[in-house]
Design an enzyme around this catalytic site. Structure first.
Site, PDB file in Angstrom:
ATOM      1  N   SER A 155      55.381 -24.413   1.250  1.00  0.00           N
ATOM      2  CA  SER A 155      56.197 -23.185   0.981  1.00  0.00           C
ATOM      3  C   SER A 155      57.674 -23.535   1.151  1.00  0.00           C
ATOM      4  CB  SER A 155      55.645 -21.960   1.686  1.00  0.00           C
ATOM      5  OG  SER A 155      56.242 -22.258   2.818  1.00  0.00           O
ATOM      6  N   LYS A 156      58.632 -22.695   0.748  1.00  0.00           N
ATOM      7  CA  LYS A 156      60.123 -22.654   0.815  1.00  0.00           C
ATOM      8  C   LYS A 156      60.262 -22.692   2.393  1.00  0.00           C
ATOM      9  CE  LYS A 156      64.180 -20.152   0.181  1.00  0.00           C
ATOM     10  NZ  LYS A 156      64.962 -21.169   1.161  1.00  0.00           N
ATOM     11  N   ARG A 157      59.495 -21.827   3.264  1.00  0.00           N
ATOM     12  CA  ARG A 157      59.625 -21.661   4.674  1.00  0.00           C
ATOM     13  C   ARG A 157      59.319 -23.250   5.216  1.00  0.00           C
ATOM     14  NH1 ARG A 157      55.750 -17.821   5.950  1.00  0.00           N
ATOM     15  NH2 ARG A 157      56.133 -17.002   3.891  1.00  0.00           N
ATOM     16  N   ASP A 164      62.505 -25.023   4.944  1.00  0.00           N
ATOM     17  CA  ASP A 164      63.507 -24.406   5.723  1.00  0.00           C
ATOM     18  C   ASP A 164      63.210 -24.707   7.322  1.00  0.00           C
ATOM     19  OD1 ASP A 164      64.778 -23.467   3.708  1.00  0.00           O
ATOM     20  OD2 ASP A 164      63.661 -21.240   4.090  1.00  0.00           O
TER      21      ASP A 164
END
Ligand code: GLU
Length: 523
Positions: free
Chosen positions: A263-265, A268
């Site tokens: 995921s994008k998380r 990050d």
């Protein structure tokens, strides 16, 4: 018959935001398969869900794939025999097929409001709109023809639902996953069309367009596998079984650590991009970082993604796009998810950096040097340090790169590795000085200067080294004591490539200048 069918595949993103790196891989595999099979690759934009439409997303998708060299033969922005390729421009086309299903009683009209549906959900555990419940609802199966017509003329909103016959076995023959069997009883009567916006839903538009555009293979992410039985039933309902495409559902991209979908998380949290290019959210203004702006080469991204879910069957790792087209096959795609090992992505970038021609790297690096206010127009090969900032030639830059590129994964790491080739050290690293600049070092360095003055051929690093080593041995000095201090003088700290390679590039005058400067500063 199916053997002669021309290979036509499509990438069919919905413009609901930036293209995720997993979507890029789907596009890539479609492209590779099409090129390998001498077929066509089509870009279709599936924008029938107006609620989820995000401005700029379509342009972003086109720009990102163009950057990566994933080229379409037909589609939005290109045109082709099956235009238009943007579903919002195909409204009229779908209406006819919705009517076809209604007339054949394979679909029905339903008027249930969101509130009514909620009510039912409260009443029935795990409520699903299907054969077991549809006769309790407000639809054209339970209302009279007159009531239906009246509601429609009164402008009441309705949807068209697919009437799924229960108890039917549906077999998905997936090219990657093998046979997946499902019973139609578990499926719900999916909405195919909404009167409110006069648009079909994803499922209907997707099937109609795959059929009309003569798609031979549907290659897409695993998240679409649950929709495949429904899609097959739709093909049957239309009587299009003979032209049904083959399915291939690609494995998920997984988190680099632990389980679950990337995921994008994760990006990050662990510091890597999950998008091909930078994306600025049109609502919040937030920027998400992309591979392009992070300094990745397109070849590296393509190579990296190609191997996330596909295996060549050999231990070859470096593949150009051309190599990939030659080697790719859906049979070699794996069923199980692929861990997104972003360190491997950096490794690929490193590899491509080494493979790039010196002149290409030079052009890229010049861009960085200009930002550091280094003049790159010097006519002489030797650098000119007479100004505040060095003035260097292209040839000099190219030689610097060949010395240091092995130590860098990205163009923007070259500067840190090579700053002393472009700027004189103004300060000296404290730790290096403590370790390598002793009481007698200044005397050693003064003697070294005499040797350096006598040396004539600064182009011949090997000869210079021999001479210096000979002097050290004769004097019974310690090799490290001289060489490390020499390095600190030239670089400002104890790092960098082979010392005589540095000397060769800096030249006699600058080398001696720096040793003198260090003696003065560190005495
Ligand atoms: N529009 C769907 C998506 O956004 C397409 C799925 C498919 O390829 O059928 O991924």
């Amino acid at each position: 018959m199916s053997q002669q069918k021309r290979v036509r595949v499509r990438f069919a993103p919905s413009p609901t935001g930036p293209l995720h790196i997993g979507g890029v891989r789907t596009a890539l595999y479609n492209y590779l398969f099409a090129k390998k099979m001498d077929g066509d690759f089509i870009l279709r934009i599936e924008d029938t869900d107006s609620n989820r439409f995000v401005p700029g997303a379509e342009d972003y998708i086109i720009d990102a794939l163009d950057w990566l060299g994933i080229k379409f033969d037909e589609g939005v922005g290109i045109g082709g025999d099956f235009a238009p390729y943007r579903q919002s421009e195909r409204k009229e086309i779908y209406k006819k097929y919705v009517d076809q299903l209604l007339t054949a009683e394979k679909a029905y009209i339903s008027f249930d409001t969101p509130e009514e549906l909620d009510e039912k959900r409260k009443e029935i555990n795990n409520f699903q709109y299907d054969a077991s419940t549809r006769l309790q609802m407000r639809n054209s199966l339970t209302l009279s023809q007159d009531e239906v017509t009246k509601s429609i003329t009164n402008g009441e909103n309705y949807v068209v639902r697919f009437k799924i016959e229960p108890g039917e076995d549906v077999l998905v023959n997936d090219m990657i996953r093998g046979e997946v069997r499902i019973n139609s009883s578990v499926l719900d009567d999916k909405v195919l069309y909404k009167s409110a916006d006069q648009l079909p839903t994803y499922h209907l538009a997707n099937i109609v367009d795959d059929h009309l555009m003569e798609i031979s293979h549907v290659i897409r992410g695993e998240e679409w596998l649950p929709s495949a039985p429904l899609h097959i039933l739709l093909y049957r309902a239309f009587g299009w079984e003979d032209s049904m495409p083959a399915f291939a559902h690609l494995p998920l991209l997984l988190k680099p650590d632990g389980k679950g979908k990337l995921s994008k998380r994760d990006g990050d949290r662990l510091g890597f991009p999950v998008f091909p290019c930078d994306w600025i959210d049109p609502n919040s203004g937030d920027r998400s970082s992309g591979y392009r702006e992070a300094g990745y080469f397109r070849e590296a991204v393509v190579n990296f993604l190609a191997l996330l879910g596909w295996h060549p069957g050999t231990d070859q790792e470096i593949f150009s796009m051309k190599d990939l087209v030659e080697s790719f096959s859906l049979e070699r795609c794996s069923k199980s998810g692929a861990k997104f090992d972003f360190e491997k992505g950096k490794w690929f970038n490193h590899q491509y950096m080494q493979l790039k021609s010196e002149s290409e790297l030079t052009d890229l690096f010049i861009h960085e040097l200009k930002e550091k206010h280094i003049c790159t127009e010097n006519k002489m090969i030797l650098p000119d340090f007479s100004g505040k900032k060095a003035c260097v030639s292209k040839e000099y830059i190219s030689k610097v790169i060949s010395l240091i590129k092995e130590r860098a994964n990205f163009i923007n790491e070259l500067w840190d590795q090579s700053i002393f080739f472009f700027e004189r050290p103004e300060t000296y690293n404290e730790k290096s000085v403590q370790k390598y600049w002793k009481e007698n070092t200044s005397i050693l360095m003064s003697e070294l200067i005499d040797i350096l003055e006598d040396l004539s051929n600064y182009n011949d690093g090997v000869r210079m080294e021999e001479t210096v080593v000979k002097w050290i041995t004769e004097k019974e000095y310690k090799m490290g004591a001289v060489m490390n201090a020499f390095r600190v003088s030239l670089v400002g700290e104890a790092k960098g490539p082979h010392i005589f390679d540095i000397v060769t590039l800096l030249g006699k005058e600058e080398t001696i200048f720096r040793v003198k400067k260090a003696i003065k500063a560190l005495k």
